[in-house]
Design a protein around this motif. Structure first.
Motif, mmCIF file in Angstrom:
data_model
loop_
_atom_site.group_PDB
_atom_site.id
_atom_site.type_symbol
_atom_site.label_atom_id
_atom_site.label_comp_id
_atom_site.label_asym_id
_atom_site.label_seq_id
_atom_site.Cartn_x
_atom_site.Cartn_y
_atom_site.Cartn_z
ATOM 1 N N ASP A 226 0.884 -1.175 0.000
ATOM 2 C CA ASP A 226 0.000 0.000 0.000
ATOM 3 C C ASP A 226 0.909 1.208 0.000
ATOM 4 O O ASP A 226 1.630 1.431 0.959
ATOM 5 N N THR A 227 0.912 1.969 -1.082
ATOM 6 C CA THR A 227 1.776 3.154 -1.056
ATOM 7 C C THR A 227 0.940 4.419 -1.173
ATOM 8 O O THR A 227 -0.164 4.396 -1.714
ATOM 9 N N GLY A 228 1.471 5.494 -0.653
ATOM 10 C CA GLY A 228 0.746 6.762 -0.731
ATOM 11 C C GLY A 228 1.695 7.933 -0.841
ATOM 12 O O GLY A 228 2.644 8.054 -0.068
ATOM 13 N N MET A 229 1.449 8.763 -1.836
ATOM 14 C CA MET A 229 2.254 9.971 -2.024
ATOM 15 C C MET A 229 1.315 11.170 -2.076
ATOM 16 O O MET A 229 0.364 11.192 -2.858
ATOM 17 N N GLY A 230 1.558 12.144 -1.218
ATOM 18 C CA GLY A 230 0.695 13.324 -1.188
ATOM 19 C C GLY A 230 0.976 14.218 -2.387
ATOM 20 O O GLY A 230 2.107 14.654 -2.604
ATOM 21 N N LEU A 231 -0.065 14.467 -3.162
ATOM 22 C CA LEU A 231 0.117 15.260 -4.381
ATOM 23 C C LEU A 231 0.596 16.681 -4.080
ATOM 24 O O LEU A 231 1.462 17.224 -4.759
ATOM 25 N N GLU A 232 0.023 17.294 -3.034
ATOM 26 C CA GLU A 232 0.365 18.686 -2.728
ATOM 27 C C GLU A 232 1.859 18.821 -2.409
ATOM 28 O O GLU A 232 2.504 19.782 -2.801
ATOM 29 N N ARG A 233 2.380 17.843 -1.679
ATOM 30 C CA ARG A 233 3.796 17.910 -1.299
ATOM 31 C C ARG A 233 4.715 17.684 -2.486
ATOM 32 O O ARG A 233 5.694 18.402 -2.665
ATOM 33 N N ILE A 234 4.407 16.663 -3.283
ATOM 34 C CA ILE A 234 5.309 16.362 -4.390
ATOM 35 C C ILE A 234 5.280 17.501 -5.416
ATOM 36 O O ILE A 234 6.299 17.843 -6.016
ATOM 37 N N LEU A 235 4.124 18.140 -5.536
ATOM 38 C CA LEU A 235 4.024 19.278 -6.445
ATOM 39 C C LEU A 235 4.951 20.411 -5.994
ATOM 40 O O LEU A 235 5.661 21.019 -6.799
ATOM 41 N N ALA A 236 4.946 20.659 -4.682
ATOM 42 C CA ALA A 236 5.800 21.723 -4.150
ATOM 43 C C ALA A 236 7.274 21.372 -4.365
ATOM 44 O O ALA A 236 8.070 22.197 -4.831
ATOM 45 N N VAL A 237 7.612 20.132 -4.036
ATOM 46 C CA VAL A 237 8.997 19.687 -4.148
ATOM 47 C C VAL A 237 9.506 19.821 -5.583
ATOM 48 O O VAL A 237 10.578 20.363 -5.849
ATOM 49 N N ILE A 238 8.722 19.321 -6.521
ATOM 50 C CA ILE A 238 9.151 19.335 -7.913
ATOM 51 C C ILE A 238 9.339 20.741 -8.429
ATOM 52 O O ILE A 238 10.230 21.031 -9.221
ATOM 53 N N ASN A 239 8.486 21.640 -7.967
ATOM 54 C CA ASN A 239 8.585 23.005 -8.462
ATOM 55 C C ASN A 239 9.499 23.881 -7.614
ATOM 56 O O ASN A 239 9.566 25.089 -7.807
#
Ligand code: SER
Length: 603
Positions: A226-239
């Motif tokens: 079961d994996t989970g990645m928070g979209l809001e966080r990864i969006l911030a990180v990438i940008n």
């Protein structure tokens, strides 16, 4: 990179690894009496983690809308949210640690996918305790991928164990991935999870255990991922932004709050204001974030297909609490415009309607409800605050009065008390609450934490009974009967259905008798997986908007010769009707125009 692109890349990547893409489930869990909201992507998937077959196969992936009320108090910093989207992938007894970790790594670092700098990544694995050993397997996999040993932290249960979401259920060790958001030239050699610049971005959970009622950890029959990645966080990180609220997923909302408050978000200097003739400073970033988060979350809960309006109970109480807290912080920011919350809700809808069309479908409902709530609360907020200011301390009765008279949710009074440095006697307040039964079960029962059915078996029985009741009603009252709603607690079922008149005593009796007859026949319960069209052709009843892509499960009670019920449904159910015991209707009443409601139990 835009949020939309990340969502798509994630799904495409896991599709390329043999996963079926499934849609986001509702925010309001089905047939799970122990939680108010879907708190993670795995939540609606628990039956499959426990061994049920998923129509999409044993590898699925999605972007799931989630609400975590347990994080409400953390909201205000750069990374926490009440509403967030979780990108996830699951293995139901298929691949395990090696593939899960290698794919996470590939997705994060490959230039074809997210292309993050490997040198800014770190991870943690479970160090082991009395219940389960050190996860050396995960450790070795990371090492082989080239992760330096100093960047692989070994942490305890608090950090590296996930689940069960409630008291019991699937759980296991996990490995978390972190990204260094600080100066790229100063990435520390070793990883320290206390450092704010290491932001957790992804969690791979290896569900190998089932926690039982007596607190034991039994190996699960199947090993799951079961994996989970928070979209809001990864969006911030990438940008490369250091604050989720500065990303595209919040930009328009924040802009609106700036406009309404005449303040600017994210100025480094804290803002100054005068209170009681004294100069005070307020870090308005916190207010901005809370308003943005809370109104977004409230809009999503109201705009869900099982949408809920603000009220004093359960999910409705959370919506109320979110909106009222946002209004209070709006006041702190000096927003004076009337009915401003709907302007933010409007932005949420237009920003998200493409990914979540239900928001647009429920547009009128969302705006009406938020307006009504604001009207109601802004009338009393001012007076309530004045009342509060007079107090030197707050006892339970007073906190309750603030709720009763001025509509201050208990948590808000607590917050106000904390700001003022005074204590509040919650125990006494809860006593008062109990006396006033109509009030929030949520607030008094501490239901916020969430948890999956620790009463799984009872729930499955009542769920099967619901199918029997549905079929019996159609046979006795006619085929105009359709399910309008269903809610199951560990103790009873509640079923809403289309029918114009009150049931007569005889009708109720006939329905009861028919259900009990089927229980006594001990009919088998089976399901098959078919396409939505096939299900319709066969005459299955149920909700026809395909939930899992093309294929759906059709549950049959009885074999083909003596088929009693056939419904599209995700499960779970018991194996045969004989397990149910005696069925008894406790109440039959009106629910709304043209809809009746039955409450029933199994004895
Ligand atoms: N259930 C885990 C979490 O919520 C991984 O999806 O973090």
């Amino acid at each position: 990179m835009k949020a939309k692109e990340i969502r798509q890349k994630y799904l495409d990547f896991f599709k390329s690894k043999g996963h079926t893409i499934i849609p986001s489930e509702s925010l309001i869990p089905e047939n799970d009496p122990t939680v108010l909201f879907t708190t993670a992507g795995m939540h609606p998937l628990v039956p499959y983690l426990m061994g049920e077959e998923h129509p999409g196969g044993n590898r699925v992936t999605n972007a799931q809308k989630c609400i975590r009320t347990s994080d409400i108090d953390e909201v205000g910093d750069t990374t926490h949210h009440t509403f967030f989207e979780m990108l996830g992938n699951w293995s139901f007894g298929d691949y395990f640690k090696k593939e899960a970790i290698e794919w996470s790594w590939e997705f994060l670092t490959s230039s074809e996918w997210l292309g993050l700098d490997k040198n800014r990544l770190a991870c943690s694995v479970f160090e082991g305790d009395d219940n389960a050993p050190f996860d050396s397997e995960a450790f070795e996999i990371w090492k082989n991928l080239g992760m330096p040993e100093k960047r692989i932290a070994r942490l305890g249960k608090k950090e590296n164990w996930w689940g069960p979401a409630g008291e019991t259920g699937p759980c296991g060790p996990d490995t978390e991935m972190f990204y260094w958001v600080g100066d790229p030239n100063k990435v520390p050699d070793s990883f320290n999870d206390d450092h704010d610049s290491w932001v957790e971005i992804w969690n791979d959970v290896f569900m190998q255990y089932n926690k039982t009622k007596d607190g034991n950890f039994e190996p699960l029959a199947q090993q799951n991922v079961d994996t989970g990645m928070g979209l809001e966080r990864i969006l911030a990180v990438i940008n490369g932004v250091d604050d989720n609220y500065k990303t595209e997923l919040f930009a328009n909302i924040i802009k609106k709050i700036e406009e309404l408050s005449n303040l600017k978000y994210g100025d480094d200097a804290d803002d100054e204001y005068i209170k009681n003739g004294k100069r005070c400073w307020v870090n308005t970033r916190k207010q901005f974030r809370i308003i943005a988060d809370h109104i977004k979350a409230a809009a999503f809960i109201m705009g869900d297909n099982k949408g809920v309006a603000p009220s004093n109970t359960d999910q409705g109480y959370i919506v109320r609490r979110l909106i009222r807290r946002a209004i209070r912080y709006g006041k702190q920011l000096g927003i004076t415009k009337e009915l401003w919350t709907k302007e933010i809700a409007q932005i949420v809808i237009s920003d998200y309607k493409e990914a979540y069309p239900e928001l647009e479908q429920n547009y009128v409902f969302i705006l009406n409800e938020i307006n009504k709530e604001e009207k109601k609360f802004s009338k009393t907020l001012e007076k309530g605050l004045k009342e509060f200011e007079k107090k030197g301390n707050i006892n339970g009765k007073e906190a309750f009065d603030l709720y009763q008279t001025y509509g201050f949710p208990i948590e808000m009074t607590k917050e106000l008390a904390e700001e003022k440095g005074i204590e509040i006697d919650e125990k006494e307040f809860k006593k008062e609450l109990k006396k006033h039964q109509e009030l929030s079960r949520t607030a008094s029962a501490g239901k916020f934490k969430g948890g999956l059915a620790d009463s799984g078996e009872e729930t499955a029985k009542l769920h099967t009974a619901t199918h029997l009741l549905n079929a019996a009603l159609r046979k006795i009252l006619g085929n105009h009967v359709y399910q309008k709603g269903s809610n199951i607690t560990a103790k009873r079922l509640r079923f809403d259905f289309t029918h114009n008149e009150k049931l007569t005593v005889e009708e109720k009796q006939k329905v009861e008798e028919l259900v009990n007859e089927v229980i006594q026949k001990d009919l088998p319960i089976n399901f098959e997986e078919v396409t939505v069209d096939e299900a319709k052709e066969k005459g299955a009843i149920g909700v026809f908007d395909a939930k899992y892509g093309d294929k759906v499960k059709v549950y049959k009670i009885g074999s083909d010769k003596n088929l009693f019920s056939m419904e599209i449904c995700g499960g779970p159910h018991v194996n045969s009707t004989g397990e149910l015991g005696e069925f008894k209707i406790k109440k039959e009443q009106s629910s709304s125009a043209g809809v009746r409601r039955i409450k029933a139990v199994l004895k």
